[in-house]
Enzyme design. Structure first.
Site, PDB file in Angstrom:
ATOM      1  N   ASP A 106      -7.103  -8.033   4.481  1.00 28.55           N
ATOM      2  CA  ASP A 106      -6.385  -8.942   3.572  1.00 28.55           C
ATOM      3  C   ASP A 106      -5.910 -10.218   4.270  1.00 28.55           C
ATOM      4  O   ASP A 106      -5.442 -11.147   3.616  1.00 28.55           O
ATOM      5  CB  ASP A 106      -5.193  -8.216   2.946  1.00 28.55           C
ATOM      6  CG  ASP A 106      -5.655  -7.108   2.003  1.00 28.55           C
ATOM      7  OD1 ASP A 106      -6.761  -7.230   1.434  1.00 28.55           O
ATOM      8  OD2 ASP A 106      -4.920  -6.116   1.837  1.00 28.55           O
ATOM      9  N   ARG A 125     -13.836  -6.709 -10.957  1.00 30.49           N
ATOM     10  CA  ARG A 125     -13.953  -6.018  -9.656  1.00 30.49           C
ATOM     11  C   ARG A 125     -14.709  -4.689  -9.771  1.00 30.49           C
ATOM     12  O   ARG A 125     -14.607  -4.003 -10.789  1.00 30.49           O
ATOM     13  CB  ARG A 125     -12.566  -5.842  -9.053  1.00 30.49           C
ATOM     14  CG  ARG A 125     -11.932  -7.188  -8.773  1.00 30.49           C
ATOM     15  CD  ARG A 125     -10.582  -7.065  -8.149  1.00 30.49           C
ATOM     16  NE  ARG A 125     -10.648  -6.481  -6.829  1.00 30.49           N
ATOM     17  CZ  ARG A 125      -9.576  -6.109  -6.138  1.00 30.49           C
ATOM     18  NH1 ARG A 125      -8.372  -6.276  -6.665  1.00 30.49           N
ATOM     19  NH2 ARG A 125      -9.706  -5.580  -4.950  1.00 30.49           N
ATOM     20  N   ARG A 167     -12.784 -14.378  -1.999  1.00 26.10           N
ATOM     21  CA  ARG A 167     -11.908 -15.043  -1.022  1.00 26.10           C
ATOM     22  C   ARG A 167     -12.674 -15.898  -0.013  1.00 26.10           C
ATOM     23  O   ARG A 167     -12.093 -16.774   0.606  1.00 26.10           O
ATOM     24  CB  ARG A 167     -11.029 -14.007  -0.310  1.00 26.10           C
ATOM     25  CG  ARG A 167      -9.942 -13.482  -1.231  1.00 26.10           C
ATOM     26  CD  ARG A 167      -9.015 -12.476  -0.576  1.00 26.10           C
ATOM     27  NE  ARG A 167      -7.914 -12.158  -1.473  1.00 26.10           N
ATOM     28  CZ  ARG A 167      -7.126 -11.098  -1.349  1.00 26.10           C
ATOM     29  NH1 ARG A 167      -7.318 -10.255  -0.352  1.00 26.10           N
ATOM     30  NH2 ARG A 167      -6.146 -10.887  -2.199  1.00 26.10           N
ATOM     31  N   LYS A 181     -12.514  -9.186  -3.790  1.00 30.80           N
ATOM     32  CA  LYS A 181     -11.060  -8.987  -3.839  1.00 30.80           C
ATOM     33  C   LYS A 181     -10.513  -9.663  -5.111  1.00 30.80           C
ATOM     34  O   LYS A 181     -11.260  -9.928  -6.040  1.00 30.80           O
ATOM     35  CB  LYS A 181     -10.416  -9.549  -2.568  1.00 30.80           C
ATOM     36  CG  LYS A 181     -10.843  -8.809  -1.305  1.00 30.80           C
ATOM     37  CD  LYS A 181     -10.273  -7.400  -1.275  1.00 30.80           C
ATOM     38  CE  LYS A 181     -10.725  -6.631  -0.057  1.00 30.80           C
ATOM     39  NZ  LYS A 181     -10.370  -5.230  -0.105  1.00 30.80           N
ATOM     40  N   ARG A 184       1.515   4.223  -3.063  1.00 31.26           N
ATOM     41  CA  ARG A 184       1.322   5.656  -2.788  1.00 31.26           C
ATOM     42  C   ARG A 184       2.604   6.446  -2.963  1.00 31.26           C
ATOM     43  O   ARG A 184       2.575   7.624  -3.315  1.00 31.26           O
ATOM     44  CB  ARG A 184       0.760   5.826  -1.366  1.00 31.26           C
ATOM     45  CG  ARG A 184      -0.728   5.389  -1.289  1.00 31.26           C
ATOM     46  CD  ARG A 184      -1.102   4.978   0.113  1.00 31.26           C
ATOM     47  NE  ARG A 184      -2.528   4.716   0.269  1.00 31.26           N
ATOM     48  CZ  ARG A 184      -3.139   3.563  -0.026  1.00 31.26           C
ATOM     49  NH1 ARG A 184      -2.457   2.556  -0.543  1.00 31.26           N
ATOM     50  NH2 ARG A 184      -4.442   3.413   0.163  1.00 31.26           N
ATOM     51  N   GLN A 212      -9.166   2.408  -0.601  1.00 25.22           N
ATOM     52  CA  GLN A 212      -8.969   2.778  -2.016  1.00 25.22           C
ATOM     53  C   GLN A 212      -9.958   3.851  -2.427  1.00 25.22           C
ATOM     54  O   GLN A 212      -9.614   4.800  -3.135  1.00 25.22           O
ATOM     55  CB  GLN A 212      -9.097   1.537  -2.905  1.00 25.22           C
ATOM     56  CG  GLN A 212      -7.985   0.528  -2.611  1.00 25.22           C
ATOM     57  CD  GLN A 212      -8.089  -0.737  -3.425  1.00 25.22           C
ATOM     58  OE1 GLN A 212      -9.026  -0.919  -4.189  1.00 25.22           O
ATOM     59  NE2 GLN A 212      -7.120  -1.623  -3.269  1.00 25.22           N
ATOM     60  N   SER A 262       0.831  -1.215   0.000  1.00 27.91           N
ATOM     61  CA  SER A 262       0.000   0.000   0.000  1.00 27.91           C
ATOM     62  C   SER A 262       0.863   1.262   0.000  1.00 27.91           C
ATOM     63  O   SER A 262       0.601   2.206  -0.753  1.00 27.91           O
ATOM     64  CB  SER A 262      -0.906   0.024   1.232  1.00 27.91           C
ATOM     65  OG  SER A 262      -1.868  -0.986   1.132  1.00 27.91           O
ATOM     66  N   GLY A 271      -6.017  -3.440  -8.085  1.00 25.97           N
ATOM     67  CA  GLY A 271      -7.141  -2.582  -7.713  1.00 25.97           C
ATOM     68  C   GLY A 271      -6.668  -1.246  -7.154  1.00 25.97           C
ATOM     69  O   GLY A 271      -7.266  -0.199  -7.423  1.00 25.97           O
ATOM     70  N   ARG A 311      -2.858 -14.025  -2.214  1.00 30.09           N
ATOM     71  CA  ARG A 311      -3.012 -14.270  -0.774  1.00 30.09           C
ATOM     72  C   ARG A 311      -3.612 -15.654  -0.494  1.00 30.09           C
ATOM     73  O   ARG A 311      -3.376 -16.240   0.559  1.00 30.09           O
ATOM     74  CB  ARG A 311      -3.841 -13.165  -0.119  1.00 30.09           C
ATOM     75  CG  ARG A 311      -3.170 -11.803  -0.288  1.00 30.09           C
ATOM     76  CD  ARG A 311      -3.531 -10.788   0.752  1.00 30.09           C
ATOM     77  NE  ARG A 311      -3.154  -9.453   0.302  1.00 30.09           N
ATOM     78  CZ  ARG A 311      -1.933  -8.927   0.401  1.00 30.09           C
ATOM     79  NH1 ARG A 311      -0.962  -9.627   0.945  1.00 30.09           N
ATOM     80  NH2 ARG A 311      -1.679  -7.716  -0.047  1.00 30.09           N
TER      81      ARG A 311
HETATM   82  C1  S3P Z   1      -5.732  -1.270  -0.106  1.00 29.66           C
HETATM   83  C2  S3P Z   1      -6.974  -1.246   0.472  1.00 29.66           C
HETATM   84  C3  S3P Z   1      -7.781  -2.469   0.719  1.00 29.66           C
HETATM   85  C4  S3P Z   1      -6.939  -3.727   0.636  1.00 29.66           C
HETATM   86  C5  S3P Z   1      -6.036  -3.719  -0.566  1.00 29.66           C
HETATM   87  C6  S3P Z   1      -5.086  -2.523  -0.521  1.00 29.66           C
HETATM   88  C7  S3P Z   1      -5.015   0.005  -0.298  1.00 29.66           C
HETATM   89  O1  S3P Z   1      -8.806  -2.532  -0.252  1.00 29.66           O
HETATM   90  O2  S3P Z   1      -7.754  -4.862   0.605  1.00 29.66           O
HETATM   91  O3  S3P Z   1      -5.272  -4.906  -0.615  1.00 29.66           O
HETATM   92  O4  S3P Z   1      -3.782  -0.015  -0.543  1.00 29.66           O
HETATM   93  O5  S3P Z   1      -5.658   1.051  -0.203  1.00 29.66           O
HETATM   94  P1  S3P Z   1     -10.217  -1.770  -0.094  1.00 29.66           P
HETATM   95  O6  S3P Z   1      -9.967  -0.314  -0.225  1.00 29.66           O
HETATM   96  O7  S3P Z   1     -11.066  -2.301  -1.207  1.00 29.66           O
HETATM   97  O8  S3P Z   1     -10.734  -2.143   1.257  1.00 29.66           O
END
Ligand code: S3P
Length: 431
Positions: free
Chosen positions: A318, A121, A349, A345, A26, A168, A22, A93, A391
């Site tokens: 996760d 998704r 999952r 996801k 960013r 996200q 994450s 995603g 995962r």
């Molecule tokens: C993430 C947010 C989560 C997480 C994903 C990474 C992120 O998803 O499951 O692996 O980096 O912002 P969601 O925003 O759909 O909850």
């Protein structure tokens, strides 16, 4: 690729698992918008984060890699350029949703697509509020699926209730908020991972956060520029989780995991395992670059069943498949609810875990928003499907360590998405 994991005697050693996915995403997305050169140390080089790197190069950002440092030559808030072709977001995603926010502030035209999983998704959760802010977005199934196009517009800030506590969605809106007239506010019933806010604050963004008993509010207003920064990415708790689980499950184990991010919006899995009776200790607790980091010591432990409720899901979203896998060895019932998000996801999952556990002869009850597992249950072994989900592949590899006849994992190469060295590291600590 198929991978066979056989039973081991113990898990032992010291590891620095790969960097946080994450924060790595960013560190490229946000610094691309800064005025000048930012430096990222310990950037995660894995499928998803390389997708982000490639995406921002296609949007005109110079990104150089040398001596373990990634240099991002940010061109300012309005410096991105129209890509010449469709951008492939692969399996990611996070890249897609955060970039939809960024692109909503750009006056040019972009089309994004992805692999079969990403195309399934839901993107409407981001597209809808962005359209409300003034972006022009179109895509399959009424803007819910890739391929999807974005042409930015003059944006106006909105107040948005982030019902699913999706980081996200929140991040996409905050990034669009950098370009909007007025204030953009995201309200969450449960705080989701807050790396975007933290990094934006360090870059001089006009952002405020408020935490109340029943909600978390974050607001952003536009600024003229973002400052370049230096980022040092800590180890990913979602990757460390597999080795924490391995050490807890395998008798006589003892492991040390170094430099792990333990931000409270991310360490729910470790806290839940402690509640189950696991011997997990944080040492050398420190703050680095605004994030909490620690080394984690884990020993084999006797576990008892536990409940997971909706409010606890965001900080371990996760890791829930892994928690279900661990729960097969805990004394008593584990009830996981409020985890409906798992169905959208990289794979469904809940289905993936339930089907694989049943194929291994484990009894499990599927719920719409979770599952119920009664333990401890003997794992004889067999074959499981990764559903091309990193995962899921790694979670069942951990179960293989205690399976009488081992576990064979189909399509195991998907671990590349977040943890390319996973099987090498697993071999290294397996004794
Ligand atoms: C993430 C947010 C989560 C997480 C994903 C990474 C992120 O998803 O499951 O692996 O980096 O912002 P969601 O925003 O759909 O909850």
């Amino acid at each position: 690729m198929e991978k066979f994991i056989s039973k081991v005697n113990r898990i032992e050693g010291e590891l620095r698992v790969p960097s946080d996915k994450s924060i790595s995403h960013r560190s490229i997305i946000l610094t691309s918008l800064a005025d000048g050169k930012s430096e990222v140390r310990h950037f995660l080089k894995a499928g998803d984060t390389l997708t982000t790197l490639n995406c921002y190069r296609k949007l005109g950002i110079r990104i150089e890699e040398s001596n373990q440092v990634i240099s991002v030559y940010g061109k300012g808030l309005k410096g991105l350029k129209e890509p010449e072709d469709i951008i492939d977001m692969g399996n990611s995603g996070t890249t897609t949703r955060l970039t939809m926010g960024v692109l909503s502030g750009q006056s040019f035209f972009t089309v994004m697509t992805g692999d079969d999983s990403l195309k399934r998704r839901p993107m409407g959760r981001v597209a809808k509020p962005l359209i409300k802010m003034g972006a022009k977005i179109d895509g399959r199934n009424n803007c819910n699926n890739l391929p999807l196009s974005v042409r930015g517009g003059n944006l106006t800030g909105i107040e948005f209730f982030n019902e699913k506590s999706s980081a996200q969605v929140k991040s996409a809106l905050l990034l669009a908020g950098l370009y909007a007239d007025g204030k953009t506010t995201v309200i969450e019933p449960i705080i989701s991972r807050d790396h975007t806010e933290k990094m934006l604050i360090s870059m001089g963004a006009n952002i405020t956060t408020e935490i109340y008993d029943t909600e978390y509010r974050v607001s952003i207003k536009s600024v003229d520029r973002l400052e370049p920064i230096k980022v040092d990415v800590p180890a990913d708790p979602s990757s460390a989780a597999f080795f924490v689980a391995a050490a807890v499950l395998v008798k006589n184990s003892h492991i040390k995991l170094k430099d792990v991010l333990v931000n409270p919006t991310r360490d729910g899995f470790f806290r839940k395992l402690k509640e189950m009776g696991a011997d997990i200790e944080y040492i050398n607790h420190r703050t680095e670059g605004g994030e909490m980091v620690a080394d984690i010591i884990v020993k084999h432990s006797h576990l008892k069943g536990v409940k997971v409720v909706k409010e606890e899901v965001p900080s371990m979203v996760d890791e829930i498949p892994l928690l279900a896998i661990v729960a097969t060895q805990a004394e008593g019932e584990t009830v996981i609810t409020g985890a409906q998000e798992l169905r959208v996801k990289e794979s469904d999952r809940i289905k993936a875990v339930v089907n694989n556990l049943r194929n291994l002869g484990v009894e499990v009850e599927e719920l719409e928003d979770g599952m119920i597992i009664k333990g401890p249950q003997k794992i004889k072994g067999g074959t499981v499907d990764s559903y091309k989900d990193h995962r899921i592949a790694m979670g069942f590899a951990i179960l293989g360590l205690i399976a009488e006849d081992g576990i064979k994992i189909k399509d195991a190469d998907c671990v590349f998405i977040s943890y390319p060295e996973f099987f090498k590291h697993l071999e290294y600590v397996s004794k």
